[in-house]
Design a protein around this motif. Sequence first.
Motif, PDB file in Angstrom:
ATOM      1  N   SER A  90      -2.758   2.236   9.493  1.00 40.84           N
ATOM      2  CA  SER A  90      -2.645   2.652   8.247  1.00 40.84           C
ATOM      3  C   SER A  90      -4.282   2.972   7.700  1.00 40.84           C
ATOM      4  CB  SER A  90      -2.337   1.460   7.405  1.00 40.84           C
ATOM      5  OG  SER A  90      -2.360   1.792   6.093  1.00 40.84           O
ATOM      6  N   THR A  91      -4.422   3.165   6.550  1.00 35.45           N
ATOM      7  CA  THR A  91      -6.038   3.372   5.956  1.00 35.45           C
ATOM      8  C   THR A  91      -6.415   2.235   5.388  1.00 35.45           C
ATOM      9  OG1 THR A  91      -4.951   4.060   3.556  1.00 35.45           O
ATOM     10  CG2 THR A  91      -4.962   5.840   5.358  1.00 35.45           C
ATOM     11  N   SER A 107      -2.830  -6.878  -3.342  1.00 35.19           N
ATOM     12  CA  SER A 107      -1.705  -7.087  -4.219  1.00 35.19           C
ATOM     13  C   SER A 107      -0.915  -8.288  -3.958  1.00 35.19           C
ATOM     14  CB  SER A 107      -1.008  -5.790  -4.066  1.00 35.19           C
ATOM     15  OG  SER A 107       0.380  -5.958  -4.681  1.00 35.19           O
ATOM     16  N   ALA A 140      -7.895   1.961   2.571  1.00 33.21           N
ATOM     17  CA  ALA A 140      -7.524   1.992   1.041  1.00 33.21           C
ATOM     18  C   ALA A 140      -6.114   1.292   1.077  1.00 33.21           C
ATOM     19  CB  ALA A 140      -7.242   3.169   0.402  1.00 33.21           C
ATOM     20  N   THR A 141      -5.231   1.583   1.934  1.00 33.93           N
ATOM     21  CA  THR A 141      -3.961   0.959   1.800  1.00 33.93           C
ATOM     22  C   THR A 141      -3.895  -0.666   2.418  1.00 33.93           C
ATOM     23  OG1 THR A 141      -2.781   2.820   2.313  1.00 33.93           O
ATOM     24  CG2 THR A 141      -1.699   0.891   2.985  1.00 33.93           C
ATOM     25  N   ILE A 142      -4.753  -0.983   3.218  1.00 31.39           N
ATOM     26  CA  ILE A 142      -5.016  -2.361   3.765  1.00 31.39           C
ATOM     27  C   ILE A 142      -5.645  -3.152   2.639  1.00 31.39           C
ATOM     28  CG2 ILE A 142      -6.523  -3.982   5.445  1.00 31.39           C
ATOM     29  CD1 ILE A 142      -3.970  -2.326   6.794  1.00 31.39           C
ATOM     30  N   SER A 155     -11.420   6.628   6.451  1.00 35.48           N
ATOM     31  CA  SER A 155     -10.702   5.460   7.199  1.00 35.48           C
ATOM     32  C   SER A 155     -10.618   6.178   8.810  1.00 35.48           C
ATOM     33  CB  SER A 155      -9.242   5.298   6.914  1.00 35.48           C
ATOM     34  OG  SER A 155      -9.128   4.580   5.835  1.00 35.48           O
ATOM     35  N   SER A 162      -2.302  -9.555   7.599  1.00 34.94           N
ATOM     36  CA  SER A 162      -2.514  -8.242   7.915  1.00 34.94           C
ATOM     37  C   SER A 162      -2.923  -8.463   9.483  1.00 34.94           C
ATOM     38  CB  SER A 162      -3.893  -7.937   6.923  1.00 34.94           C
ATOM     39  OG  SER A 162      -4.279  -6.554   7.529  1.00 34.94           O
ATOM     40  N   ARG A 214      -2.078  -4.549  11.383  1.00 33.62           N
ATOM     41  CA  ARG A 214      -2.819  -3.394  10.792  1.00 33.62           C
ATOM     42  C   ARG A 214      -4.392  -3.760  10.834  1.00 33.62           C
ATOM     43  NH1 ARG A 214      -0.261  -2.316   5.125  1.00 33.62           N
ATOM     44  NH2 ARG A 214       1.854  -2.776   5.407  1.00 33.62           N
ATOM     45  N   ARG A 246      -5.728  -2.387  -0.754  1.00 31.91           N
ATOM     46  CA  ARG A 246      -4.463  -2.473  -1.672  1.00 31.91           C
ATOM     47  C   ARG A 246      -3.474  -3.349  -1.517  1.00 31.91           C
ATOM     48  NH1 ARG A 246      -3.558   2.562  -2.115  1.00 31.91           N
ATOM     49  NH2 ARG A 246      -1.840   2.700  -0.658  1.00 31.91           N
ATOM     50  N   THR A 247      -3.097  -3.728  -0.244  1.00 33.00           N
ATOM     51  CA  THR A 247      -2.003  -4.231   0.012  1.00 33.00           C
ATOM     52  C   THR A 247      -2.333  -5.835   0.152  1.00 33.00           C
ATOM     53  OG1 THR A 247      -0.793  -2.259   1.509  1.00 33.00           O
ATOM     54  CG2 THR A 247      -0.138  -4.958   1.780  1.00 33.00           C
ATOM     55  N   THR A 248      -3.352  -5.836   0.490  1.00 36.73           N
ATOM     56  CA  THR A 248      -3.847  -7.392   0.853  1.00 36.73           C
ATOM     57  C   THR A 248      -4.328  -7.888  -0.631  1.00 36.73           C
ATOM     58  OG1 THR A 248      -4.600  -6.826   2.984  1.00 36.73           O
ATOM     59  CG2 THR A 248      -5.408  -8.905   1.992  1.00 36.73           C
TER      60      THR A 248
END
Length: 150
Positions: free
Chosen positions: A74-75, A85, A77-79, A12, A47, A52, A81-83
């Motif tokens: 953020s990273t 989810s 992976a976090t972006i 990232s 996002s 983000r 994963r969050t979106t």
Amino acid sequence: MASPALQRGRFSCQGHCYVVTTVTARRQRLFAVAANADEMIRWMQASDHEGRTRSMAWVVMPDHVHWMFTLRSSTLATIVRTTKSRAAKAINQRNGTQGAIWQPGYYDQLQRDERQWLAEANYILANPVRAGLATAVGEYPFAWCRWPSG
């Protein structure tokens, strides 16, 4: 579990542009339902609003999503994963369902320069035409780009 091959070499870097592709579980045509596609778009926009990402282009196809954005915080992976989810929870709630919406993991590609950005954005916008969902770029309701096509 996501394929280790998808994660190999992933990093990232804030301020850089990425194209992420993610696929629905069992390639369900979940986004053929307009309300589900709208829900996915809502969470990509969220996002951006949260600072983000800065979206450049996206297309929500019946069974997958291509999303091009600049990573702002953020990273990666976090972006993703969050979106994924948030969209999954909202879609399951909307449809009165439970369970997986997405295949594990995602494919990402770092975009190197503006020329590559524009080529990738055009590829994303033309995806519905190639799939027979539209006859011309700009006609498909679940595709968007920051730049005019042409």
